[in-house]
Design a protein around this motif. Structure first.
Motif, PDB file in Angstrom:
ATOM      1  N   VAL A  92       7.935  -2.152   2.231  1.00 42.81           N
ATOM      2  CA  VAL A  92       7.103  -2.231   3.733  1.00 42.81           C
ATOM      3  C   VAL A  92       7.295  -0.907   4.576  1.00 42.81           C
ATOM      4  O   VAL A  92       6.096  -0.586   4.940  1.00 42.81           O
ATOM      5  N   SER A  93       8.432  -0.488   4.574  1.00 44.64           N
ATOM      6  CA  SER A  93       8.770   0.707   5.234  1.00 44.64           C
ATOM      7  C   SER A  93       9.504   1.756   4.803  1.00 44.64           C
ATOM      8  O   SER A  93      10.622   1.488   4.302  1.00 44.64           O
ATOM      9  N   GLU A  94       9.086   2.931   4.790  1.00 41.42           N
ATOM     10  CA  GLU A  94      10.107   4.205   4.446  1.00 41.42           C
ATOM     11  C   GLU A  94      11.241   4.516   5.142  1.00 41.42           C
ATOM     12  O   GLU A  94      11.874   5.012   4.995  1.00 41.42           O
ATOM     13  N   ARG A  95      11.263   3.687   6.173  1.00 40.04           N
ATOM     14  CA  ARG A  95      12.800   3.805   6.945  1.00 40.04           C
ATOM     15  C   ARG A  95      13.717   3.477   5.933  1.00 40.04           C
ATOM     16  O   ARG A  95      14.817   3.806   6.206  1.00 40.04           O
ATOM     17  N   PHE A  96      13.531   2.663   4.905  1.00 37.84           N
ATOM     18  CA  PHE A  96      14.502   2.070   3.965  1.00 37.84           C
ATOM     19  C   PHE A  96      14.733   3.002   2.840  1.00 37.84           C
ATOM     20  O   PHE A  96      15.198   2.441   1.841  1.00 37.84           O
ATOM     21  N   GLY A  97      13.968   3.762   2.715  1.00 35.86           N
ATOM     22  CA  GLY A  97      14.157   4.964   1.458  1.00 35.86           C
ATOM     23  C   GLY A  97      13.314   4.572   0.394  1.00 35.86           C
ATOM     24  O   GLY A  97      12.533   3.641   0.419  1.00 35.86           O
ATOM     25  N   LEU A  98      13.376   5.442  -0.519  1.00 34.51           N
ATOM     26  CA  LEU A  98      12.429   5.159  -1.847  1.00 34.51           C
ATOM     27  C   LEU A  98      13.436   4.815  -3.118  1.00 34.51           C
ATOM     28  O   LEU A  98      12.779   4.829  -4.142  1.00 34.51           O
ATOM     29  N   ASP A  99      14.510   4.259  -2.616  1.00 34.68           N
ATOM     30  CA  ASP A  99      15.281   3.864  -4.055  1.00 34.68           C
ATOM     31  C   ASP A  99      14.967   2.480  -3.941  1.00 34.68           C
ATOM     32  O   ASP A  99      14.202   1.824  -3.197  1.00 34.68           O
ATOM     33  N   SER A 153       0.663  -1.182  -0.022  1.00 37.05           N
ATOM     34  CA  SER A 153      -0.024  -0.046   0.051  1.00 37.05           C
ATOM     35  C   SER A 153       0.891   1.256  -0.095  1.00 37.05           C
ATOM     36  O   SER A 153       1.863   1.389   1.078  1.00 37.05           O
ATOM     37  N   ARG A 154       0.595   2.068  -0.709  1.00 36.12           N
ATOM     38  CA  ARG A 154       1.302   3.405  -1.211  1.00 36.12           C
ATOM     39  C   ARG A 154       0.988   4.303   0.084  1.00 36.12           C
ATOM     40  O   ARG A 154       1.539   5.216   0.483  1.00 36.12           O
ATOM     41  N   ALA A 155      -0.148   4.153   0.595  1.00 31.28           N
ATOM     42  CA  ALA A 155      -0.652   5.005   1.705  1.00 31.28           C
ATOM     43  C   ALA A 155       0.228   4.643   2.807  1.00 31.28           C
ATOM     44  O   ALA A 155       0.294   5.815   3.625  1.00 31.28           O
ATOM     45  N   ILE A 156       0.569   3.635   2.977  1.00 34.97           N
ATOM     46  CA  ILE A 156       1.527   3.235   4.273  1.00 34.97           C
ATOM     47  C   ILE A 156       2.937   3.308   3.835  1.00 34.97           C
ATOM     48  O   ILE A 156       3.738   3.845   4.720  1.00 34.97           O
ATOM     49  N   CYS A 157       3.722   3.096   2.809  1.00 33.42           N
ATOM     50  CA  CYS A 157       4.862   3.194   2.215  1.00 33.42           C
ATOM     51  C   CYS A 157       4.745   3.948   0.953  1.00 33.42           C
ATOM     52  O   CYS A 157       4.341   3.181   0.023  1.00 33.42           O
ATOM     53  N   ALA A 158       5.349   5.058   0.984  1.00 30.53           N
ATOM     54  CA  ALA A 158       5.168   5.988  -0.330  1.00 30.53           C
ATOM     55  C   ALA A 158       6.216   5.359  -1.437  1.00 30.53           C
ATOM     56  O   ALA A 158       6.756   6.341  -1.928  1.00 30.53           O
ATOM     57  N   HIS A 159       6.202   4.248  -1.595  1.00 28.02           N
ATOM     58  CA  HIS A 159       7.148   3.915  -2.795  1.00 28.02           C
ATOM     59  C   HIS A 159       6.144   3.613  -4.149  1.00 28.02           C
ATOM     60  O   HIS A 159       5.187   3.243  -3.994  1.00 28.02           O
ATOM     61  N   PRO A 160       6.756   4.049  -5.190  1.00 29.37           N
ATOM     62  CA  PRO A 160       6.000   3.974  -6.519  1.00 29.37           C
ATOM     63  C   PRO A 160       5.639   2.417  -6.955  1.00 29.37           C
ATOM     64  O   PRO A 160       4.785   2.444  -7.498  1.00 29.37           O
ATOM     65  N   ARG A 161       6.268   1.544  -6.333  1.00 29.79           N
ATOM     66  CA  ARG A 161       6.015   0.186  -6.825  1.00 29.79           C
ATOM     67  C   ARG A 161       4.482  -0.438  -5.923  1.00 29.79           C
ATOM     68  O   ARG A 161       4.137  -1.161  -5.973  1.00 29.79           O
TER      69      ARG A 161
END
Length: 343
Positions: free
Chosen positions: A249-256, A215-223
């Motif tokens: 899963v978590s934005e703590r690991f960045g968007l790359d 879910s992008r609402a939880i982790c804002a990754h384009p995947r």
């Protein structure tokens, strides 16, 4: 002993990259692969998924993807040749291990395959780039038993654009979708960008899936999927496979697209459960499934392979109830693929 602990565990996972890790291990120029001992195969290996450990964990149906990377430099193979090599390996493994591996070409035969013991195997493709050689490649895939195809990977191919690019679907891509629907080959939108998703909604008629997207609402990754995209898949009667990859899963690991760096915290069960909880809030109990991305991504240490699925089930059932856990782990996917043959 509790009901959760005593009933047999049933598992249906929509996506893994185990075939590439086994078959292409000598072509490491295109991607970093784990080193595996000589003689490893689909039944016995030190990877995250080995049929001998999967069968011990429960009754297991696995979608085995042929992942065709965007960059094949150093392999000496075209995308079509890459597909042919891995497909031949898969069919060779089924022939070599008839008691442990049961190929599934029709979703209505899943129950029968699992009743034989071993692992039910469904062949899929991640990245439609082999279709650069023409629509006849899709017919070849269908003859090979491919039941589902991810239209793109992260870049652009003749069909559409992945999440690293901006364009939508091509005219050829729309014709591919129409042909897939006639063949009852399921369209997979994981990796497809937002423009392509909208184009797919306009040109498709049958249910489709996102095999390994959160879910992008939880982790804002384009995947990951927007709420609109999740609802669109659910409204069509499709599936969304929960992806265990830390960065999704978590934005703590960045968007790359890289791996977690030194000192970054572990992804917790809570982190992953937030995605499930949000999808349930979107009335998604009949839509969520498993999409591990095993052998193709770095997953949490507590969810590191087939042996961890029984405990993962207990965690899901304990938080969301056994009905949700059963639907997510097996029922939704099994019903979808059986229904796909009837539509």
């Amino acid at each position: 002993m509790s009901e959760i602990a005593t009933k047999p565990l049933r598992i249906f996972d929509l996506h893994c990259d185990t075939l590439d890790a086994l078959c292409m291990n000598d072509a490491s120029a295109f991607v970093s692969l784990p080193s595996i001992p000589a003689g490893s195969d689909m039944v016995g290996n030190p990877l995250q998924l080995a049929a001998e450990r999967m069968a011990t964990a429960g009754q297991w149906c696995q979608c085995y993807a042929i992942w065709v990377p965007d960059d094949l430099a150093g392999t000496g193979l075209t995308a079509h040749e890459f597909y042919d090599r891995v497909a031949a390996y898969y069919h060779g493994q089924l022939a070599a291990h008839p008691s442990e591996l049961h190929g599934i070409r029709d979703g209505r035969t899943i129950e029968g395959a699992l009743a034989q013991g071993g692992v039910g195997c469904m062949l899929t493709v991640e990245n439609g780039s082999p279709l650069e050689d023409g629509m006849e490649v899709l017919d070849q895939m269908h003859a090979d038993g491919v039941k589902m195809m991810t239209l793109v990977w992260n870049g652009q191919n003749r069909i559409a654009s992945g999440n690293d690019t901006q364009d939508g679907m091509s005219a050829f891509g729309r014709s591919v979708v129409r042909r897939m629907e006639r063949l009852k080959m399921v369209v997979d939108v994981s990796h497809l960008n937002d423009a392509g998703f909208k184009d797919l909604l306009a040109c498709s008629e049958r249910p489709f899936v996102a095999t390994h997207s959160n879910s992008r609402a939880i982790c804002a990754h384009p995947r990951n999927l927007t709420d609109y995209q999740f609802r669109a898949i659910a409204d069509r009667g499709g599936l969304v496979g929960i992806n265990y990859y830390r960065a999704f899963v978590s934005e703590r690991f960045g968007l790359d697209h890289g791996e977690p760096g030194p000192g970054r915290p572990e992804v917790s069960f809570d982190d992953l459960s937030y995605h499930i909880d949000h999808m349930l809030e979107l009335d998604g109990q009949g839509t969520i499934a498993l999409g591990s991305d095993f052998d193709g991504s770095e997953t949490p240490s507590w969810l590191s392979g087939a042996q961890d699925l029984p405990r993962f089930y207990e965690l899901i059932a304990g938080r969301f109830g056994a009905d949700v856990a059963d639907d997510m782990f097996f029922n939704n996917a099994a019903r979808f693929f059986a229904r796909n043959e009837e539509l």
